[in-house]
Scaffold this motif. Structure first.
Motif, PDB file in Angstrom:
ATOM      1  N   ALA A   1      15.803  30.234  57.511  1.00 25.53           N
ATOM      2  CA  ALA A   1      16.194  31.340  58.333  1.00 25.53           C
ATOM      3  C   ALA A   1      16.547  30.810  59.482  1.00 25.53           C
ATOM      4  CB  ALA A   1      14.979  32.308  58.292  1.00 25.53           C
ATOM      5  N   ASP A   2      16.447  29.545  60.008  1.00 23.97           N
ATOM      6  CA  ASP A   2      17.040  29.052  61.306  1.00 23.97           C
ATOM      7  C   ASP A   2      16.135  29.737  62.424  1.00 23.97           C
ATOM      8  OD1 ASP A   2      18.296  27.647  63.249  1.00 23.97           O
ATOM      9  OD2 ASP A   2      19.856  28.697  63.463  1.00 23.97           O
ATOM     10  N   THR A   3      14.902  29.744  62.180  1.00 28.40           N
ATOM     11  CA  THR A   3      13.725  30.444  62.938  1.00 28.40           C
ATOM     12  C   THR A   3      12.637  29.623  63.268  1.00 28.40           C
ATOM     13  OG1 THR A   3      14.386  32.669  62.142  1.00 28.40           O
ATOM     14  CG2 THR A   3      12.224  32.359  63.376  1.00 28.40           C
ATOM     15  N   SER A   4      12.129  29.526  64.597  1.00 27.23           N
ATOM     16  CA  SER A   4      11.078  28.761  64.783  1.00 27.23           C
ATOM     17  C   SER A   4       9.971  29.429  65.103  1.00 27.23           C
ATOM     18  CB  SER A   4      11.374  27.813  65.940  1.00 27.23           C
ATOM     19  OG  SER A   4      12.311  26.785  65.609  1.00 27.23           O
ATOM     20  N   PRO A   5       8.547  29.061  64.814  1.00 27.82           N
ATOM     21  CA  PRO A   5       7.416  29.723  65.312  1.00 27.82           C
ATOM     22  C   PRO A   5       7.263  29.655  66.731  1.00 27.82           C
ATOM     23  CG  PRO A   5       6.916  27.625  64.239  1.00 27.82           C
ATOM     24  CD  PRO A   5       8.405  27.925  64.045  1.00 27.82           C
ATOM     25  N   THR A   6       6.461  30.795  67.424  1.00 24.87           N
ATOM     26  CA  THR A   6       6.113  30.743  68.770  1.00 24.87           C
ATOM     27  C   THR A   6       4.731  30.568  69.057  1.00 24.87           C
ATOM     28  OG1 THR A   6       5.903  32.961  68.695  1.00 24.87           O
ATOM     29  CG2 THR A   6       8.293  32.321  69.214  1.00 24.87           C
TER      30      THR A   6
ATOM     31  N   ALA B   1       0.194  33.175  57.867  1.00 24.18           N
ATOM     32  CA  ALA B   1       1.143  33.881  58.841  1.00 24.18           C
ATOM     33  C   ALA B   1       1.436  32.728  60.172  1.00 24.18           C
ATOM     34  CB  ALA B   1       0.718  35.079  59.460  1.00 24.18           C
ATOM     35  N   LEU B   2       2.707  33.009  60.758  1.00 28.08           N
ATOM     36  CA  LEU B   2       3.131  32.211  61.901  1.00 28.08           C
ATOM     37  C   LEU B   2       3.483  33.329  62.957  1.00 28.08           C
ATOM     38  CD1 LEU B   2       4.880  29.225  60.106  1.00 28.08           C
ATOM     39  CD2 LEU B   2       3.126  28.949  62.099  1.00 28.08           C
ATOM     40  N   GLU B   3       3.268  33.162  64.399  1.00 29.44           N
ATOM     41  CA  GLU B   3       3.910  34.075  65.097  1.00 29.44           C
ATOM     42  C   GLU B   3       5.304  33.684  65.393  1.00 29.44           C
ATOM     43  OE1 GLU B   3       2.912  35.490  69.858  1.00 29.44           O
ATOM     44  OE2 GLU B   3       1.542  33.758  68.754  1.00 29.44           O
ATOM     45  N   VAL B   4       5.983  34.658  65.419  1.00 31.81           N
ATOM     46  CA  VAL B   4       7.324  34.808  65.674  1.00 31.81           C
ATOM     47  C   VAL B   4       7.814  35.745  66.514  1.00 31.81           C
ATOM     48  CG1 VAL B   4       7.858  33.738  63.344  1.00 31.81           C
ATOM     49  CG2 VAL B   4       7.893  36.126  63.568  1.00 31.81           C
ATOM     50  N   ALA B   5       9.218  35.393  67.093  1.00 30.95           N
ATOM     51  CA  ALA B   5       9.757  36.695  67.830  1.00 30.95           C
ATOM     52  C   ALA B   5      11.169  36.808  67.528  1.00 30.95           C
ATOM     53  CB  ALA B   5       9.874  35.887  69.492  1.00 30.95           C
TER      54      ALA B   5
END
Length: 274
Positions: A164-169, A190-194
């Motif tokens: 999804a081209d998303t990195s965890p924060t 789970a992983l924190e994301v923005a």
């Protein structure tokens, strides 16, 4: 020929067992005295007896043993039965190994009692979090059930985030809630994301609400050895007039999938005033 008693001693089985094998047609004597009813066997029958015992020790039922020895199965069918039994035994060994590891973890928890002080517990507010997550269901809240249910979710979650081209924060975390039926537990990896939720992604993005008060403590080592740390947390909650509210959240400060002993986890137990 041998009497049933002599044959039993040579075959290292009981007379009662031989009588049972005769009654079900698995191993019949070569001769039975018409007047006395005495059973007689030959040395050659020890070969069949040894095979009966060997197959029974592998876990086959007596009906299956009889089918195998009477050559009612072809080679492929017999090979399939043996492979199935091997898989069953391997699963049993794995389950017993996991059970032994759980016992060892409980023993270490008992041995470590008193080594951690309740002043290691910190009461704090947990901020709201937006997380990307995958869920599963565990048979119970026992470590032996939780681990296999949640651990495979993390590499898959990372893979889907990358797609999804998303990195965890933030670090990985886990939280739990009861399932609708009995002791089963819904596990959330789970992983924190923005980012905002996107229907195109094959994962969920959810908002975890703030927790006004949580008793927190650092656990070092694998999660299957968490019993002692949870005991410390429970003692602090009781001594300070709080009440546990739901399941503790696990924040993996150092997530070490390849070396669980190096893991560092913050246990976050929501609490309310008793």
């Amino acid at each position: 020929m041998f009497t049933i008693g002599d044959f039993a001693r040579l075959g290292r089985v009981s007379v009662r067992m031989l009588r049972h094998y005769d009654s079900i047609g698995l191993l019949r004597p070569v001769a039975v005295d018409a007047r006395s009813g005495y059973r007689y066997y030959t040395a050659d029958q020890l070969r069949r007896l040894n095979r009966v015992i060997a197959l029974k020790d592998l876990g086959f039922t007596l009906a299956q043993v009889q089918t195998v020895l009477d050559d009612a199965l072809d080679v492929e069918e017999l090979r399939g039965m043996l492979r199935l039994r091997r898989a069953q035994l391997e699963a049993q060994v794995a389950a017993d190994t996991a059970r032994l590891a759980s016992i060892e973890a409980r023993l270490r928890a008992i041995e470590s009692e008193g080594q951690m002080a309740t002043h290691d517990v910190v009461l704090k507010e947990l901020p709201p979090l937006r997380v990307a997550e995958l869920t599963g269901v565990a048979a119970s809240y026992e470590p032996a059930d939780i681990g296999p249910a949640i651990q495979p979710l993390y590499p898959e979650l990372f893979r889907r985030l990358t797609s999804a081209d998303t990195s965890p924060t933030g670090p990985t975390l886990a939280y739990y809630e009861p399932a609708d039926d009995g002791e089963k537990i819904v596990v959330h990896a789970a992983l924190e994301v923005a980012v905002s939720p996107d229907r195109a992604w094959d994962l969920a993005v959810v908002d975890l609400p703030a927790v006004p008060a949580a008793a927190t403590v650092i656990h070092r080592g694998p999660m299957d050895e968490v019993a002692g740390t949870l005991q410390l947390l429970a003692r602090w909650i009781e001594e300070n007039g709080w009440r546990a509210d739901g399941f503790p959240r696990e924040l993996y400060v150092e997530y070490c999938a390849d070396d669980p002993a190096a893991g560092v986890t913050e246990l976050q137990q929501p609490v309310t005033r008793a």
